[in-house]
Design an enzyme around this catalytic site. Structure first.
Site, PDB file in Angstrom:
ATOM      1  N   ASP A 111       0.793  -1.226   0.000  1.00 32.05           N
ATOM      2  CA  ASP A 111       0.000   0.000   0.000  1.00 32.05           C
ATOM      3  C   ASP A 111       0.828   1.280   0.000  1.00 32.05           C
ATOM      4  O   ASP A 111       0.255   2.374  -0.097  1.00 32.05           O
ATOM      5  CB  ASP A 111      -0.953   0.003   1.201  1.00 32.05           C
ATOM      6  N   ASP A 141      -6.256  -5.197  -5.948  1.00 32.16           N
ATOM      7  CA  ASP A 141      -6.015  -3.801  -5.536  1.00 32.16           C
ATOM      8  C   ASP A 141      -4.585  -3.347  -5.862  1.00 32.16           C
ATOM      9  O   ASP A 141      -4.317  -2.169  -6.087  1.00 32.16           O
ATOM     10  CB  ASP A 141      -6.207  -3.633  -4.018  1.00 32.16           C
TER      11      ASP A 141
HETATM   12  N1  GLY Z   1      -7.289  -1.913  -0.778  1.00 32.01           N
HETATM   13  C1  GLY Z   1      -8.190  -2.277   0.226  1.00 32.01           C
HETATM   14  C2  GLY Z   1      -9.612  -2.062  -0.127  1.00 32.01           C
HETATM   15  O1  GLY Z   1      -9.933  -1.731  -1.248  1.00 32.01           O
HETATM   16  O2  GLY Z   1     -10.427  -2.242   0.755  1.00 32.01           O
END
Ligand code: GLY
Length: 393
Positions: free
Chosen positions: A109, A170
Site C-alpha cells: 500500500d 487492488d
Molecule cells: N485496498 C483495500 C480495499 O480496497 O479495501
C-alpha cells in the site's frame, strides 16, 4: 406551443441540471467539508482521517495504514481546483504526516500512501524534495517483488499468513508509484517490475467473463498459482465491486503509462463486465458485491462507483467515439448519483467527509455503510478529470 416548449426546457433544466453545475456544486461542497475535516485532524498529531466509527466518532489512523495518503491527496486536488492558498498550506502540512512511509516495506500500500500524497504534491508544485520521497517509496515497494512469481507480494500481516504469497487485485493501483519512481530516477528495474506485475495479474486474476478474483496466492518457489479466493468479497467466486473498480482503473493507468494495447483491451473487457452486468443499478452505483444474493436489498458502495467514474473518464480518451460515449455517459451518471443528496453530505455533517454510503470490509463488520477517504479522493479526481478531459471539448 413556444411557451410550452420553453416550459418543458425549464422543467428539464431544473430536474436535470447541466453536469457542469453538478460538478461545481459538489466541488465547492468538497472544499467546505474538507476544511472542516482538516480542523478536526489538525490538532491530532500524526494521524490521518479514515472514516466514522460505530460510535459516531471520527475514526483516524496512523500513517502506516493503507488509506493515509488519500486525505492529503484530496487536499492537493482541491487546491488544484480552487487555487486557494489556504488549501495548499493544509495539503502541505498533512502530506508531511505520511513522509515516513517512503521506507515502508511491510505491504504493497505504500503506492497508495505516497503516490496520492507526494505524487500529487510533485505534480502541482514540482518541488524537488518530493522526488526523493517518491523514488524511495518505489524502491521500498520493489523489495516485495519476487521474480519467480513475477509479482509484488501484497500482504504480510498475520491474518494473511495462511497464504504463501498473496497478491490482491487492488495491487494494480500501486504500480503507478513504481512507474513514477522509474521515470524520476531512471531506474528501469522499477518500470519492469510494474509491467511484470500487471502481466502476471492479467494472466491469473481474471475469469472468462473478465471479472476478477480478489486474492491469488502463489507458490513462491515455482510461481504457480496455489489458490484463488476472496478476503473482502461475498465469496471466492463473486465479483467484489471495489476489486472490479481497482482492476478497471489499474489497467487503464497501465495503458496510459506503457501504451501496450493488451492493457487497453483488458480495461475494455473489465468495463464490459461492469456495464453489462444485470446487477449494475440504473444509477450506476454498484452494490458492494455484484453477486450478493441479497440484491436488490444489498448495500451500495460509493467508493467503487467513484473509482469506476474516474477510470471511465480516462478510459474514454483511449477508445473509439462510440465506446467513449458509453464510458462518459456512465461516469456522468455515477458523478450525478454521487452528487445527489443521498450520497453527498450536507454542509457541516458527516464529520467533514464528502460522501456517505461506502463499504470497507463487510465480512469483518468493519466500515459498513460509512464515509471513506478513498471514496472522497476518487470522487474529486473523477470530477476534475471530467472537467479537463470531457468538458474542455
Ligand atoms: N485496498 C483495500 C480495499 O480496497 O479495501
Amino acid at each position: 406551443m413556444v411557451v410550452s416548449l420553453i416550459a418543458t426546457a425549464c422543467i428539464h433544466y431544473y430536474m436535470v441540471p447541466p453536469i457542469e453545475n453538478v460538478i461545481e456544486k459538489a466541488l465547492a461542497r468538497s472544499v467546505a467539508q474538507y476544511k472542516l475535516l482538516y480542523k478536526s485532524v489538525e490538532k491530532l498529531d500524526g494521524t490521518l482521517p479514515r472514516s466514522i466509527g460505530k460510535d459516531g466518532v471520527l475514526e483516524t489512523s496512523d500513517a502506516s495504514f493503507w488509506t493515509s495518503g488519500f486525505f492529503p491527496g484530496s487536499l492537493w486536488y482541491l487546491y488544484e481546483y480552487s487555487n486557494d492558498p489556504q488549501l495548499k498550506e493544509m495539503a502541505d502540512k498533512i502530506t508531511q504526516r505520511v513522509e515516513s512511509q517512503q521506507y515502508n516495506c511491510d505491504n504493497h500500500d505504500v503506492g497508495f500512501m505516497i503516490n496520492c500524497s507526494y505524487g500529487n504534491k510533485f505534480r502541482l508544485t514540482n518541488d524537488t524534495s518530493s522526488v526523493k520521497v517518491i523514488v524511495n517509496a518505489g524502491k521500498s515497494l520493489s523489495t516485495r517483488f519476487r521474480k519467480t512469481v513475477g509479482s509484488i507480494r501484497s500482504w504480510s500481516h498475520p491474518e494473511s499468513l495462511k497464504w504463501e504469497f498473496p497478491v490482491i487485485i487492488d495491487n494494480m493501483m500501486n504500480l503507478e508509484l513504481l512507474i513514477k519512481a522509474a521515470n524520476l530516477s531512471g531506474d528501469k528495474k522499477l518500470y519492469e517490475i510494474a509491467v511484470s506485475h500487471a502481466n502476471t495479474t492479467l494472466k491469473n486474476h481474471f475469469r472468462k467473463d473478465f471479472s476478477s478474483y480478489h486474492v491469488v496466492s502463489y507458490d513462491s518457489i515455482t510461481g504457480s498459482v496455489q489458490t484463488r479466493c476472496t478476503a473482502q468479497g461475498y465469496n471466492d467466486e463473486s465479483a467484489w465491486s471495489r476489486g472490479q473498480a481497482w482492476g478497471l482503473y489499474g489497467y487503464t493507468m497501465m495503458y496510459r503509462e506503457t501504451k501496450d494495447v493488451v492493457y487497453l483491451e483488458q480495461a475494455k473487457n473489465i468495463a464490459n463486465f461492469i456495464l453489462t452486468n444485470k446487477n449494475l443499478p440504473d444509477d450506476k452505483i454498484p452494490y458492494w458485491d455484484f453477486d450478493d444474493p441479497n440484491i436488490p436489498n444489498a448495500l451500495r458502495d460509493a467508493s467503487a462507483a467513484a473509482i469506476m467514474a474516474s477510470a471511465f473518464v480516462e478510459l474514454s480518451t483511449f477508445v473509439d467515439s462510440k465506446l467513449a460515449k458509453k464510458y462518459i455517459e456512465t461516469a456522468e451518471k455515477q458523478i450525478r448519483s454521487l452528487a445527489s443528496d443521498h450520497y453527498l453530505a450536507d454542509l457541516g455533517t458527516n464529520k467533514g467527509f464528502i460522501l456517505k454510503h461506502s463499504v470497507g470490509y463487510l465480512s469483518n463488520d468493519s466500515e459498513v455503510d460509512v464515509p471513506l477517504t478513498y471514496a472522497d479522493y476518487y470522487f474529486i479526481e473523477a470530477m476534475l478529470r471530467y472537467k479537463t478531459l470531457v468538458m474542455k471539448e
